[in-house]
Structure formats: C-alpha cells, structure tokens
Design an enzyme around this catalytic site. Structure first.
Site, PDB file in Angstrom:
ATOM      1  N   GLY A 164       0.341  -1.357  -0.267  1.00 55.78           N
ATOM      2  CA  GLY A 164       0.120  -0.072   0.157  1.00 55.78           C
ATOM      3  C   GLY A 164       0.677   1.079  -0.147  1.00 55.78           C
ATOM      4  O   GLY A 164       2.424   1.600  -0.360  1.00 55.78           O
ATOM      5  N   CYS A 168       2.953  -1.961   3.724  1.00 56.37           N
ATOM      6  CA  CYS A 168       2.692  -3.296   3.505  1.00 56.37           C
ATOM      7  C   CYS A 168       2.087  -4.654   4.149  1.00 56.37           C
ATOM      8  O   CYS A 168       1.527  -4.109   5.021  1.00 56.37           O
ATOM      9  CB  CYS A 168       4.464  -4.058   3.182  1.00 56.37           C
ATOM     10  SG  CYS A 168       5.565  -3.648   2.131  1.00 56.37           S
ATOM     11  N   ASP A 280     -12.815   5.736  -1.010  1.00 57.63           N
ATOM     12  CA  ASP A 280     -11.165   5.109  -1.831  1.00 57.63           C
ATOM     13  C   ASP A 280     -11.408   3.776  -2.374  1.00 57.63           C
ATOM     14  O   ASP A 280     -10.896   2.860  -2.017  1.00 57.63           O
ATOM     15  CB  ASP A 280      -9.601   4.786  -0.670  1.00 57.63           C
ATOM     16  CG  ASP A 280      -9.022   4.720  -1.456  1.00 57.63           C
ATOM     17  OD1 ASP A 280      -8.719   5.091  -2.423  1.00 57.63           O
ATOM     18  OD2 ASP A 280      -7.618   4.036  -1.036  1.00 57.63           O
TER      19      ASP A 280
END
Length: 458
Positions: A164, A168, A280
């Site tokens: 990300g 991680c 998101d």
C-alpha cells in the site's frame, strides 16, 4: 455492596426514630394544652374547690405532670440517638464515597498497567497478550508487537500479500494455526498516523458481513500494525487483472461480488450514524474470502458525513475511481462513492483496468472509453470481458450496463443512491449466492481457485 446495604438499613432505622419522635413531640404540648391551658379548657371554680377537697384529683394532676416529664426525657434521648446515628451515617457515606473513588483510581491504574503487559484476547486470540484499548468512540484489542513479528517471521518479504501507500500487508500465522492479514504502516508522517487512527476508530465500531473485520492492532515506535481476518482469495483487482485474468469469476460470481460490495456500501451510507463515505472504493479494496464473499476494506481515508470541512479536505483517492466533482471542485458526498462503485462495476463487466496507458504520456479511463458503447446495444456485447462473454442473459447484460452508466454520470445528482443500485442487482444474482434469481445449480457453483500461490489480500 454490603456497605451500601448497611447504610440503607441505618437510614430506615433513623427514619423510624424520627417518626417516633415526631409522634411524641406534638403529644406533649397537646396534653399540656388540654390540662393546663385556661384559654382552651378553663378550670371552673367548682372543679378547683373539688380538687382542694379531694387529694385524689390533685394526685392525678401530679401524675400527669410526671408522665409528661418522662415523655420529654424520652424525646430528648431520641433526639440524641438520632443525632448520633445521623453522624454515623454521614461518616459511613464519606467512607463509601472515598472507597469508590480510590477503587476507581486503582482500577484505572491497573488497567494502565495491563496496557503494557496485556491481557488475553478471547475467543479467537485467547493465547495472545493483549488488552481492550478504549479509544474515542470504540475499543479494539491491542496485540503484543513481538507476537506479530514472530507470526510474520519478522515481516519477511515472502509473507507479503500486498503493498500500500504507507506499508505492506503480510500473511501471519498465530497460535493454533490461525491465519490473519497484518498491515504494517510506517507512521513517520502525520498522514500515515492519521489514516491508522481513522481506520482503527471506524472499524472498531462497524460490524457487517460485507466489511472487513478488525481483529486488533499494535503500536511500536513509528510502526503501526492492524490485524484483519484473512481473505483467502485476495482482492478483486488481482482476480480480474492478475495472472488468472478473471478466469475464476463467472458472470454470476461477478454479480454476487457487485451485490456484496453494494451491501457494504449501503451499510456505510444508510445505516451508520453519522454516515460514512469510504472515499477510496476500488477493486483492490474489495477482498474475497474462500467462498468469494466480498468485503470492503481499507478505511484509512474514510470520512463521516457532516463532519468534514469542505474547504480543507485533502484530495485523496485513486486515479480512475475519483468522481469528477471531487477531483475538480473538492466536493465530496456519498455520490462520490457511487461513482467509484460504477467504475468497479465496469471492471467486472469489461475485464479492463480503470485507467489504461495508450502511450507513455497518455492514459485513458475506462469510463471515457466505454461510455459510447455501453449505451449502444449493438456494440455492448463486443466489449464484454471475453471470459464471461455469451454466458449471461442479454437482458441482464443490458441492465448491468445501464446501472453502471447511471453510477458514473458526471453530474452527481444524476447518479442513483447506492440503495437503488442494490435493489437493481438483487434480481440478477442467484438465490444460492444471495440474490433472488433462480437458475440451475450447475450455473452458479463457484469454480475451483487456480493453482499456485494465493493472491494478495490488499
């Protein structure tokens, strides 16, 4: 509790004594008034002369007088006893309040020590050192960082499931072979710290079958760790655009995933108070379990509707999923999530990425490319993902395309509510997969996952 019961009994006893005293106190003046008051009961000269001649009458008056003195003495004694009992009760009350305050402080102190040492997590993490960390609006188990280091082989690269923006996601094996996903964030920046706190705070209050479950978190130096349930089939992005190119996802499975995502989003928009805007939503944040049940994840950028200041919202999101009004004007509403959902629906329908490169410096969004063809029934079948082409009812294909077109409208007011999207998808999903469509069982059985290592979960 025993102290409180004693106080209640003493109070009741004191109340009885006061009642007795109150009955004696008016009795004395009433006797005095009836026997001695010349105004109320004048003594006639005949009665006086008879009293002088008869010692019995005089003796009776003296007895009454003595009896009244005895009552006065009893009243004085009762007053003294009541005063003493009142003082005792007051002292006990003071002791009780002090005891409660001291116990409360001791409990907080013990709890603070437990934050360092940890308590046992139950039931699924009952062998781990952890505690209930009370946040601003919820609570979440706090897991010992060293245990997570051990569970991930010291965060070895071989255990990475996904990467990300701030860290991680690792696969971890806890006690009793319990597999979980561990997201490790490097919080040297304020943005990373803010996202960590925001996600933990939101997920600690949310429980829904289509939203990822938070199992715990950990803090060590600049590292922040969030522990989730492990989603065995990884994320939708990997399933669609990874090595298998969507081969594990039939048409009905794709519609089921869309329905699950819509249900999770509807919960955020309609059933959370205040409403939550994910901000998101994308295929990499839709995770799939062993049965391809979809769950929304990654709430670091999520906002509660009505609390954000529209003048200072930092533009966040992923290119290709960000709604035009948010990208251009910074206007953020639940319709921004609906736009992102429409993009995900197009990914499921077409098997294409949200943004594709046409040249080194030129990109094209799936919305721009597909919109003219989505509204043309003669062209629509030709742009469907080849993996599922000709495997669905054409009417269903047109209906899904129409829903996607509405979701990605440039004007937010033209987009439907996620509840309306949900109701449109339910009839397209087989009953066995959570919808209302009745089809042959052979058509809805999930395919076996492809051989090879499990896909990433984020």
């Amino acid at each position: 509790m025993k102290l409180l019961q004693i106080l209640v009994l003493l109070f009741l006893f004191l109340h009885e004594l006061i009642c007795i005293g109150s009955t004696l106190d008016p009795l004395v003046p009433s006797i005095s008034a009836s026997v001695f008051s010349p105004a109320d009961s004048p003594i006639s000269p005949i009665y006086t002369s008879m009293a002088a001649l008869s010692p019995g009458i005089q003796l009776g008056l003296e007895d009454d007088h003595n009896h009244m003195d005895a009552r006065k003495k009893m009243l004085i004694i009762l007053i003294i006893v009541c005063t003493a009992l009142a003082a005792t009760i007051l002292s006990l009350l003071c002791f009780w309040f002090y005891h409660r305050k001291f116990s409360h402080k001791s409990h907080r102190s013990a709890r603070s020590k437990d934050a360092e040492k940890g308590l046992a997590l139950a039931p699924f993490l009952n062998k781990f050192s952890s505690m209930k960390m009370v946040g601003k609006k919820g609570s979440v188990p706090l897991i010992d960082y060293k245990l997570l280091e051990k569970a991930t082989d010291n965060f070895q690269d071989s255990n990475i499931l996904g990467v990300g923006g701030f860290g991680c996601v690792y696969k971890a094996k806890l006690d009793d072979n319990l597999l979980v996903a561990v997201k490790k964030l490097n919080c040297e920046s304020q943005d990373a710290e803010r996202e960590f706190e925001n996600e933990v705070d939101l997920l600690s209050k949310i429980q829904h079958p289509n939203i990822i479950s938070l199992l715990g978190c950990s803090v060590s130096g600049d590292s922040r760790v969030i522990v989730y349930e492990l989603m065995q089939n990884g994320c939708l992005e990997t399933q669609l655009h990874g090595p298998s190119h969507g081969s594990a996802l039939t048409w009905h499975m794709r519609m089921k995933i869309a329905l699950d995502a819509a249900r999770g989003l509807e919960y955020l928009h309609e059933h959370c108070s205040p409403a939550v805007i994910h901000r998101d939503l994308k295929s990499s944040n839709i995770l799939l379990d062993s049965n391809f049940n979809a769950k929304l994840s990654d709430f670091g950028l999520a906002l509660t509707d009505g609390t954000q200041n529209k003048n200072n919202i930092k533009l966040s999101g992923t290119l290709g999923y960000v709604a035009p009004e948010y990208l251009l004007d910074g206007k953020l509403t639940d319709k921004s999530d609906v736009y992102a959902f429409g993009v995900v629906l197009l990914e499921l329908l077409l098997g294409r990425r949200p943004v594709e490169k046409l040249a080194p410096a030129q990109c094209q969004s799936i919305v721009t490319w597909a919109m003219p063809q989505l509204t043309d029934r003669s062209k629509l079948p030709n742009i469907v993902d080849p993996v599922v082409k000709d495997t669905m009812d054409v009417k269903h294909l047109y209906q899904v395309a129409a829903v996607a077109v509405l979701c990605v409208q440039p004007e937010p007011s033209y987009r439907p509510l996620i509840t309306d999207v949900l109701h449109s998808l339910v009839p397209l999903v087989p009953v066995e997969l959570g919808g209302t469509l009745r089809v042959a069982q052979a058509q809805v059985t999930p395919p076996a996952p492809p051989a090879g290592p499990p896909p990433a979960t984020h």
